[in-house]
Structures are given as structure tokens and as C-alpha cells.
Motif scaffolding. Structure first.
Motif, PDB file in Angstrom:
ATOM      1  N   SER A  67       0.948  -1.248  -0.040  1.00  0.00           N
ATOM      2  CA  SER A  67      -0.158  -0.014   0.148  1.00  0.00           C
ATOM      3  C   SER A  67       0.911   1.231  -0.088  1.00  0.00           C
ATOM      4  O   SER A  67       0.547   2.324  -0.520  1.00  0.00           O
ATOM      5  CB  SER A  67      -0.800   0.072   1.345  1.00  0.00           C
ATOM      6  N   LYS A  68       1.805   1.422   0.885  1.00  0.00           N
ATOM      7  CA  LYS A  68       2.701   2.296   0.805  1.00  0.00           C
ATOM      8  C   LYS A  68       3.335   2.611  -0.216  1.00  0.00           C
ATOM      9  O   LYS A  68       3.703   3.772  -0.788  1.00  0.00           O
ATOM     10  CB  LYS A  68       3.699   2.108   1.964  1.00  0.00           C
ATOM     11  N   SER A  69       3.737   1.331  -1.012  1.00  0.00           N
ATOM     12  CA  SER A  69       4.607   1.585  -2.169  1.00  0.00           C
ATOM     13  C   SER A  69       3.722   2.128  -3.363  1.00  0.00           C
ATOM     14  O   SER A  69       4.128   2.688  -4.195  1.00  0.00           O
ATOM     15  CB  SER A  69       5.136   0.345  -2.650  1.00  0.00           C
ATOM     16  N   GLN A  70       2.678   1.754  -3.503  1.00  0.00           N
ATOM     17  CA  GLN A  70       1.542   2.040  -4.378  1.00  0.00           C
ATOM     18  C   GLN A  70       1.481   3.656  -4.207  1.00  0.00           C
ATOM     19  O   GLN A  70       1.286   4.409  -5.098  1.00  0.00           O
ATOM     20  CB  GLN A  70       0.128   1.444  -4.350  1.00  0.00           C
ATOM     21  N   ILE A  71       1.272   4.195  -3.118  1.00  0.00           N
ATOM     22  CA  ILE A  71       1.148   5.505  -2.935  1.00  0.00           C
ATOM     23  C   ILE A  71       2.237   6.307  -3.280  1.00  0.00           C
ATOM     24  O   ILE A  71       2.092   7.395  -3.841  1.00  0.00           O
ATOM     25  CB  ILE A  71       0.823   5.928  -1.394  1.00  0.00           C
ATOM     26  N   ALA A  72       3.394   5.766  -2.905  1.00  0.00           N
ATOM     27  CA  ALA A  72       4.739   6.374  -3.295  1.00  0.00           C
ATOM     28  C   ALA A  72       4.754   6.667  -5.011  1.00  0.00           C
ATOM     29  O   ALA A  72       5.298   7.649  -5.444  1.00  0.00           O
ATOM     30  CB  ALA A  72       6.088   5.675  -2.944  1.00  0.00           C
ATOM     31  N   GLN A  73       4.359   5.456  -5.553  1.00  0.00           N
ATOM     32  CA  GLN A  73       4.489   5.438  -7.141  1.00  0.00           C
ATOM     33  C   GLN A  73       3.436   6.692  -7.643  1.00  0.00           C
ATOM     34  O   GLN A  73       3.771   7.157  -8.794  1.00  0.00           O
ATOM     35  CB  GLN A  73       4.099   4.293  -7.699  1.00  0.00           C
ATOM     36  N   GLN A  74       2.553   6.903  -7.079  1.00  0.00           N
ATOM     37  CA  GLN A  74       1.621   7.988  -7.535  1.00  0.00           C
ATOM     38  C   GLN A  74       2.200   9.401  -6.778  1.00  0.00           C
ATOM     39  O   GLN A  74       1.646  10.538  -7.547  1.00  0.00           O
ATOM     40  CB  GLN A  74       0.060   7.762  -6.907  1.00  0.00           C
ATOM     41  N   LYS A  75       2.405   9.614  -5.781  1.00  0.00           N
ATOM     42  CA  LYS A  75       2.436  10.888  -5.261  1.00  0.00           C
ATOM     43  C   LYS A  75       4.116  11.476  -5.164  1.00  0.00           C
ATOM     44  O   LYS A  75       4.409  12.741  -5.316  1.00  0.00           O
ATOM     45  CB  LYS A  75       2.228  10.836  -3.470  1.00  0.00           C
ATOM     46  N   GLN A  82      10.077   6.616  -6.935  1.00  0.00           N
ATOM     47  CA  GLN A  82       9.037   5.962  -7.721  1.00  0.00           C
ATOM     48  C   GLN A  82       9.460   4.561  -8.163  1.00  0.00           C
ATOM     49  O   GLN A  82       8.697   3.519  -8.109  1.00  0.00           O
ATOM     50  CB  GLN A  82       8.400   6.650  -8.942  1.00  0.00           C
ATOM     51  N   GLU A  83      10.746   4.302  -8.902  1.00  0.00           N
ATOM     52  CA  GLU A  83      11.253   3.025  -9.171  1.00  0.00           C
ATOM     53  C   GLU A  83      11.472   2.401  -8.002  1.00  0.00           C
ATOM     54  O   GLU A  83      10.873   0.890  -8.034  1.00  0.00           O
ATOM     55  CB  GLU A  83      12.679   3.384 -10.161  1.00  0.00           C
ATOM     56  N   LEU A  84      11.830   2.596  -6.788  1.00  0.00           N
ATOM     57  CA  LEU A  84      12.023   1.866  -5.735  1.00  0.00           C
ATOM     58  C   LEU A  84      10.622   1.398  -5.333  1.00  0.00           C
ATOM     59  O   LEU A  84      10.716   0.134  -4.884  1.00  0.00           O
ATOM     60  CB  LEU A  84      12.770   2.811  -4.597  1.00  0.00           C
ATOM     61  N   GLY A  85       9.770   2.400  -5.475  1.00  0.00           N
ATOM     62  CA  GLY A  85       8.448   1.677  -4.779  1.00  0.00           C
ATOM     63  C   GLY A  85       7.834   0.702  -5.757  1.00  0.00           C
ATOM     64  O   GLY A  85       7.311  -0.059  -5.355  1.00  0.00           O
ATOM     65  N   GLU A 131       8.597  16.630   1.520  1.00  0.00           N
ATOM     66  CA  GLU A 131       8.655  15.602   2.614  1.00  0.00           C
ATOM     67  C   GLU A 131       7.966  14.243   2.389  1.00  0.00           C
ATOM     68  O   GLU A 131       8.132  13.436   3.352  1.00  0.00           O
ATOM     69  CB  GLU A 131       7.490  16.536   3.548  1.00  0.00           C
ATOM     70  N   PHE A 132       7.278  14.109   1.514  1.00  0.00           N
ATOM     71  CA  PHE A 132       6.577  12.823   1.199  1.00  0.00           C
ATOM     72  C   PHE A 132       7.676  11.683   1.003  1.00  0.00           C
ATOM     73  O   PHE A 132       7.669  10.584   1.617  1.00  0.00           O
ATOM     74  CB  PHE A 132       5.742  12.870  -0.074  1.00  0.00           C
ATOM     75  N   ASN A 133       8.898  12.050   0.286  1.00  0.00           N
ATOM     76  CA  ASN A 133       9.885  11.305  -0.088  1.00  0.00           C
ATOM     77  C   ASN A 133      10.501  10.824   1.486  1.00  0.00           C
ATOM     78  O   ASN A 133      10.895   9.524   1.494  1.00  0.00           O
ATOM     79  CB  ASN A 133      10.899  11.803  -0.892  1.00  0.00           C
ATOM     80  N   ASP A 134      10.769  11.599   2.222  1.00  0.00           N
ATOM     81  CA  ASP A 134      11.514  11.404   3.419  1.00  0.00           C
ATOM     82  C   ASP A 134      10.538  10.405   4.373  1.00  0.00           C
ATOM     83  O   ASP A 134      10.771   9.648   5.034  1.00  0.00           O
ATOM     84  CB  ASP A 134      11.402  12.933   4.384  1.00  0.00           C
ATOM     85  N   VAL A 135       9.140  11.022   4.261  1.00  0.00           N
ATOM     86  CA  VAL A 135       8.346   9.991   4.901  1.00  0.00           C
ATOM     87  C   VAL A 135       7.977   8.634   4.485  1.00  0.00           C
ATOM     88  O   VAL A 135       8.045   7.732   5.197  1.00  0.00           O
ATOM     89  CB  VAL A 135       6.626  10.878   5.056  1.00  0.00           C
ATOM     90  N   TYR A 136       7.979   8.663   3.072  1.00  0.00           N
ATOM     91  CA  TYR A 136       7.937   7.294   2.788  1.00  0.00           C
ATOM     92  C   TYR A 136       9.240   6.365   3.050  1.00  0.00           C
ATOM     93  O   TYR A 136       8.870   5.292   3.381  1.00  0.00           O
ATOM     94  CB  TYR A 136       7.535   7.402   1.062  1.00  0.00           C
ATOM     95  N   LEU A 137      10.250   6.992   2.744  1.00  0.00           N
ATOM     96  CA  LEU A 137      11.658   6.301   2.965  1.00  0.00           C
ATOM     97  C   LEU A 137      11.602   5.888   4.335  1.00  0.00           C
ATOM     98  O   LEU A 137      12.364   4.866   4.670  1.00  0.00           O
ATOM     99  CB  LEU A 137      12.666   6.968   2.541  1.00  0.00           C
TER     100      LEU A 137
END
Length: 189
Positions: A67-75, A82-85, A131-137
């Protein structure tokens, strides 16, 4: 003359009471074979309990990571994130599929018993820009660490050949994804 029929009646009552008690106690006894089968059917060993916990926890962790990776690919606006996601989502789908198949063979029903990852999902949805990238990672680092810990724990606590094969197949890739996540995260700090 009246004493003998009275004595016979009393003797008959005692005999009848004795037979009744004997029948009741005999009826209460369960066939030992039947009782041992009942006990064996509902006895869950510690090993089975550990394996069930592993399947359920790993499946829930995989669902959360997907779920988190799908959000990362979109946001995410960063192509690297995105590629890591995408790669993490692909890997976790494989893990989830394998875990679900193994659990089904062992008659373990995987349900979402722990919804704590929902908070992480809301944090990701609310985050914006860099901020999104930091929160996701950070969320990925923690989630992958938790999943690696599950793999390592089950490898120490079971001798089930199929589970150990699963761990040997997926654990190195989990470490690889964790290292890459940490490397990319350091770029944003």
C-alpha cells in the motif's frame, strides 16, 4: 408375612438404585479412543502457533508495504523513489503470494489483525513534496526492518523446510531493498 414383601421391596429399590447409578456413571465415561482423538484435534503446539503468527504478521506487513509503495508511485515527484516503490511492490507481492499459498496449505486463515500500519498510510497521504519522500523512505525502512526481523525469528524457531526455503529465497532481497532504501534516504537528509 408383611415383613418379607417389605424387605423384598426395599431390596428391589436398592438394587434398582445401584443399577441406575451404574448406568449413569458408565454413560458419562467417554470412550478413551474418542477422547484422545478429540484432544488431538484441538491441540495446537507452540510450533504451529509460532508459524501461524509468522504467516499472519508477514502477510500484514507485506500488505502494508504494498500500500505504501503504491502511494509512493503515485505521489512522489522523484523518479528514483517511484522506481524503488515499484520494485518493493513487486517483491512484496511475491512474498504475499507465497505466504498466502503456504498458509492455505497449513489451513491458516490470514486476516488483518493489526491495523497499525493505517496510521503510516495516513501520514503518507497527508505528506507533500519533498516531505513525502522522507516520510515514505522512513516508513519503508521501518517496515522492511520489521519484516526482516520476522524472517530471522521464524528461521530460528522452526525447522519446517518450506518456511526455511521461503526465508532463504526472500531474505537476501529484503536486505538489498533495505540497503537501497537507506541509501536513497540519505540523499534526502
Amino acid at each position: 408375612m408383611k415383613a418379607i414383601p417389605l424387605f423384598k421391596a426395599s431390596l428391589f429399590k436398592v438394587f434398582f438404585l445401584f443399577v441406575l447409578i451404574l448406568c449413569i456413571t458408565t454413560c458419562r465415561k467417554i470412550n478413551p479412543i474418542e477422547s484422545s482423538l478429540k484432544n488431538q484435534a484441538f491441540v495446537i503446539t507452540e510450533k504451529e502457533e509460532t508459524e501461524a503468527y509468522f504467516f499472519i504478521s508477514t502477510a500484514n506487513a507485506s500488505k502494508s508495504i504494498i500500500s505504501k509503495s503504491q502511494i509512493a508511485q503515485q505521489k512522489s515527484s522523484d523518479a528514483i523513489v517511484q522506481e524503488l516503490g515499484k520494485r518493493i511492490e513487486f517483491q512484496e507481492n511475491q512474498v504475499l503470494n507465497e505466504i498466502s499459498n503456504m498458509a492455505a496449505l497449513k489451513l491458516i486463515v490470514i486476516t488483518e489483525i493489526n491495523a497499525t500500519h493505517k496510521r503510516d498510510l495516513y501520514n503518507l497521504i497527508d505528506a507533500n513534496g519533498t516531505e513525502f519522500n522522507d516520510v515514505y523512505l522512513n516508513a519503508m525502512k521501518d517496515a522492511l526492518n520489521d519484516q526482516i526481523e520476522l524472517f530471522e525469528t521464524i528461521s530460528r524457531e522452526t525447522n519446517d523446510k518450506k518456511i526455511l526455503e521461503l526465508v532463504l529465497r526472500f531474505l537476501p532481497e529484503q536486505y538489498k531493498l533495505l540497503r537501497e532504501t537507506e541509501r536513497i534516504r540519505k540523499q534526502y537528509v
